[in-house]
Enzyme design. Structure first.
Site, PDB file in Angstrom:
ATOM      1  N   ASP A  15      -6.782  -7.171  -4.523  1.00  0.00           N
ATOM      2  CA  ASP A  15      -6.731  -6.070  -5.486  1.00  0.00           C
ATOM      3  C   ASP A  15      -7.004  -6.543  -6.907  1.00  0.00           C
ATOM      4  OD1 ASP A  15      -6.315  -3.879  -3.904  1.00  0.00           O
ATOM      5  OD2 ASP A  15      -4.155  -3.758  -4.241  1.00  0.00           O
ATOM      6  N   HIS A  19     -54.218  14.431   4.071  1.00  0.00           N
ATOM      7  CA  HIS A  19     -53.655  13.096   4.273  1.00  0.00           C
ATOM      8  C   HIS A  19     -54.675  12.223   5.012  1.00  0.00           C
ATOM      9  CE1 HIS A  19     -49.774  14.786   3.171  1.00  0.00           C
ATOM     10  NE2 HIS A  19     -49.193  13.597   3.304  1.00  0.00           N
ATOM     11  N   HIS A  39       1.727   2.981  -3.314  1.00  0.00           N
ATOM     12  CA  HIS A  39       0.715   3.709  -4.086  1.00  0.00           C
ATOM     13  C   HIS A  39       1.030   5.197  -4.134  1.00  0.00           C
ATOM     14  CE1 HIS A  39      -2.448   1.001  -5.382  1.00  0.00           C
ATOM     15  NE2 HIS A  39      -2.444   0.399  -4.217  1.00  0.00           N
ATOM     16  N   GLU A  81      -9.178   0.454   5.377  1.00  0.00           N
ATOM     17  CA  GLU A  81      -9.609   0.017   4.049  1.00  0.00           C
ATOM     18  C   GLU A  81      -9.328  -1.477   3.870  1.00  0.00           C
ATOM     19  OE1 GLU A  81      -8.648   1.171  -0.635  1.00  0.00           O
ATOM     20  OE2 GLU A  81      -7.266   1.741   0.954  1.00  0.00           O
ATOM     21  N   HIS A  82      -8.076  -1.878   4.069  1.00  0.00           N
ATOM     22  CA  HIS A  82      -7.664  -3.281   3.973  1.00  0.00           C
ATOM     23  C   HIS A  82      -7.178  -3.745   5.336  1.00  0.00           C
ATOM     24  CE1 HIS A  82      -6.620  -1.416  -0.018  1.00  0.00           C
ATOM     25  NE2 HIS A  82      -7.354  -2.431  -0.439  1.00  0.00           N
ATOM     26  N   GLN A 136       0.827  -1.205   0.000  1.00  0.00           N
ATOM     27  CA  GLN A 136       0.000   0.000   0.000  1.00  0.00           C
ATOM     28  C   GLN A 136       0.859   1.252   0.000  1.00  0.00           C
ATOM     29  OE1 GLN A 136      -3.407  -0.288  -0.589  1.00  0.00           O
ATOM     30  NE2 GLN A 136      -2.468  -2.288  -0.918  1.00  0.00           N
TER      31      GLN A 136
END
Length: 447
Positions: free
Chosen positions: A370, A429, A271, A336-337, A268
């Site tokens: 991924d 109503h 990235h 996230e992961h 990661q």
């Protein structure tokens, strides 16, 4: 190469842990004011001038000059040719990954994406009708990196959901087209594709132009300009999420080879400098071993500079009192992961409440998720896994409630609805419900 990657070393036993922990986690989703204003201007221009504005911005930002939008559209023949041009190993890998992603999302649709209804005792029908969106746009990053896996992860669940048209936009700076991305579009069944990117591509999808059809929803990652544009067009169209930097949290009991965990942290960190890689472990000696592996393995990595900055600025190796405490901290982070790198991953999984994706066991590297495991890799970041979910078939569907009240049911529900409507001061109503009763009450006077 003399690079150092020194993640923050934290301990839950330290009196200053909380302050250090919060400082390391901090990340702001606020976009630079200059970017926000520039994006606002681009969106307004595309909304007003359509194709002409898109052509101007594509020339300015991507160095790609075209006389018409037709020159920026990729035909199905081009996508097929790209697929046929890549090496056989890549073709087979794309097709294998696509099969697994499709199988997973078909199971997801069956479990959570079908219409349903029932009738209660008086014959009233209640239920939900699930229908696909008509047309969606998927944004695929270009430029610094190309992501064919993002094409599969966005287009395939849309296909499985039953979306009629899938429009892909992908920037091609200076006209450089990535054959693997185009091949992935062919495999995933993208309907139309345009070589445009940035805020102008988001605007074209959201508002529609003479050439680019207006979509109902836009999904897919992008840079700060894309993220800002997606935020601004939300409401005109749907969006998947506003993604922050990539994250991985490894929850380890010390039984996995340290080199494996170090490389997972790298996966990661490579990235982007803002990506975050964190290790939680109750074994201090094992944390030392992971740090040693980081130092030893880093120089050989092609993206060593990015990894080093990411780990040094935002990474952390956290010594916990126990695996139970590690699970508690993981839930606070909501990563996230999340890798549960343990000999007994199913012992700890029930304690984990918040994560985009949970990878169980030492052999389940995040990178498999991924590319080809099957579940979607578009995941919530920056703690949003506390309230949001991975991209899925359900993101390309909408739900309509079904209500068919029988005559007998109207006698039961009418008085209830009328009582509540009068309480809210909404006479029409109440009367609409009462008119369907066998014995219609006189109009009540307001209290």
């Amino acid at each position: 190469m003399n690079l150092l990657a020194i993640p923050a070393r934290l301990s839950c036993l330290d009196a200053t842990f909380e302050a250090q922990f919060k400082a390391r986690l901090h990340w702001s989703a606020d976009t630079d004011a200059h970017i926000e204003q520039r994006v606002a201007d681009i969106l307004a221009d595309v909304q007003q001038r359509g194709d002409a504005a898109v052509l101007d911005y594509t020339a300015r930002f991507d160095g790609l000059n075209a006389a018409s939008m037709a020159e920026l559209e990729l035909t199905q023949a081009e996508l097929k040719a790209a697929f046929e041009s890549i090496p056989a190993a890549q073709r087979e890998a794309l097709q294998a990954a696509a099969r697994r992603v499709r199988t997973y999302h078909e199971a997801q649709k069956k479990a959570s994406g079908e219409s349903w209804s029932y009738r209660d005792e008086d014959g009233t029908l209640l239920g939900q009708k699930v229908t696909p969106l008509d047309r969606v746009g998927i944004y695929v990053p270009g430029g610094k990196a190309a992501y064919p896996s993002s094409v599969l992860m966005n287009a395939i669940p849309a296909h499985v959901a039953g979306v009629g048209e899938i429009i892909m936009v992908v920037p091609t700076p200076r006209g450089e087209k990535n054959a693997l991305v185009l091949a992935a579009a062919y495999v995933a069944g993208v309907t139309r594709a345009f070589t445009i990117g940035g805020a102008q591509a988001v605007a074209a999808l959201a508002y529609g132009t003479a050439t680019v059809p207006k979509v109902d929803k836009i999904t897919g990652p992008g840079n700060a300009y894309v993220a800002s544009a997606k935020k601004r067009v939300f409401g005109t169209v749907g969006i998947d999420m506003i993604a922050g930097p990539s994250e991985i949290l490894v929850l380890a009991d010390g039984t996995t080879p340290a080199d494996w965990v170090a490389m997972d942290l790298f996966s990661q960190a490579e990235h982007d400098e803002l990506a975050q890689s964190i290790l939680l472990c109750p074994d201090a000696a094992y944390i030392d071993a992971v740090q040693e592996a980081i130092n030893r393995l880093l120089p050989a990595m092609p993206r060593a500079g990015i990894i080093a900055k990411s780990l040094s600025d935002r990474g952390a190796l956290i010594h916990t009192r126990s695996m139970e405490e590690a699970c508690e901290i993981s839930n606070r982070i909501a990563p996230e992961h999340l890798e549960v790198s343990s000999r007994e991953p199913h012992r700890w999984e029930p304690l984990l409440r918040h994560a985009g994706a949970i990878f169980l066991g030492a052999y389940t590297s995040e990178s498999l998720g991924d590319y080809c495991a099957g579940p979607n890799h578009v995941l919530p970041t920056s703690g949003t896994a506390r309230f949001s979910s991975p991209l899925g078939v359900y993101d390309f569907q909408k739900r309509s409630s079904l209500i068919e009240v029988s005559e007998a049911g109207a006698q039961i529900l009418g008085p209830i609805a009328a009582e509540l409507a009068y309480g809210e001061g909404l006479q029409a109503h109440a009367r609409a419900a009462e008119l369907r009763l066998a014995t219609v009450p006189d109009m009540r006077k307001p209290q």
